[in-house]
Design an enzyme around this catalytic site. Sequence first.
Site, mmCIF file in Angstrom:
data_model
loop_
_atom_site.group_PDB
_atom_site.id
_atom_site.type_symbol
_atom_site.label_atom_id
_atom_site.label_comp_id
_atom_site.label_asym_id
_atom_site.label_seq_id
_atom_site.Cartn_x
_atom_site.Cartn_y
_atom_site.Cartn_z
ATOM 1 C CG ASP A 158 -7.596 -27.287 21.730
ATOM 2 O OD1 ASP A 158 -7.379 -28.405 22.375
ATOM 3 O OD2 ASP A 158 -8.544 -27.404 20.983
ATOM 4 C CG ASN A 193 -2.926 -38.989 23.182
ATOM 5 O OD1 ASN A 193 -1.813 -38.861 23.556
ATOM 6 N ND2 ASN A 193 -4.003 -38.356 23.771
ATOM 7 C CD GLU A 242 -7.430 -32.031 23.581
ATOM 8 O OE1 GLU A 242 -8.307 -31.855 22.525
ATOM 9 O OE2 GLU A 242 -7.677 -32.689 24.232
ATOM 10 C CG HIS A 265 -3.379 -42.758 25.824
ATOM 11 N ND1 HIS A 265 -4.085 -41.478 25.482
ATOM 12 C CD2 HIS A 265 -3.693 -43.525 25.064
ATOM 13 C CE1 HIS A 265 -4.972 -41.853 24.762
ATOM 14 N NE2 HIS A 265 -5.040 -43.213 24.355
ATOM 15 C CG ASP A 277 -0.084 -38.919 29.647
ATOM 16 O OD1 ASP A 277 -0.982 -38.483 29.094
ATOM 17 O OD2 ASP A 277 0.080 -39.910 30.440
#
Length: 176
Positions: A71, A79, A115, A84, A88
Amino acid sequence: MIANTLQSVAYRQSLHSMQQQLLLANADLQQQAMQDGLTGIANRRRFDQCLQQELQRSARSNTPLSLVMLDIDRFKLYNDYYGHQTGDDALKTLANCLSEVLKRQGDIAARYGGEEFALILPDSSLEDAMNVSKKIQQLLQEAAIEHKHSDVSKLLTVSIGCCSLIADIKTLKLVS
């Protein structure tokens, strides 16, 4: 009669060609249905299928199966601050690290959630899983993805959990 025969042959050839195209398109769709669109590694559906298969294999062959869960630490903050698109890119970088570490056929890296990632390591001990985890952390550290707003580190980090077991066929029947 000859014209009808020629027309029939052409029709069968056309039908065969369309069937081949349909088979290829179906195989492509099936591949896409099992792959995470962003990272290119296995998706949750593929992970679930592989895990069930590997648990059954572990029970039949009495060999260890290891699972690694990852994680990304403070990814929401990442983010929120970087955006974003950059998030990504970080997910893709981690997926690449996972793919680079997994060398054996049968090892699976999957995007488990937003994530969250998971690895299935057949015929691997807990020590093997921990070694893979250390290599992932090393590769991620080498990638040096800045994360200014994390209280864990100034670089992007992951929390990792590992487990290993030899599956029990009696337990698997209850789960199935």
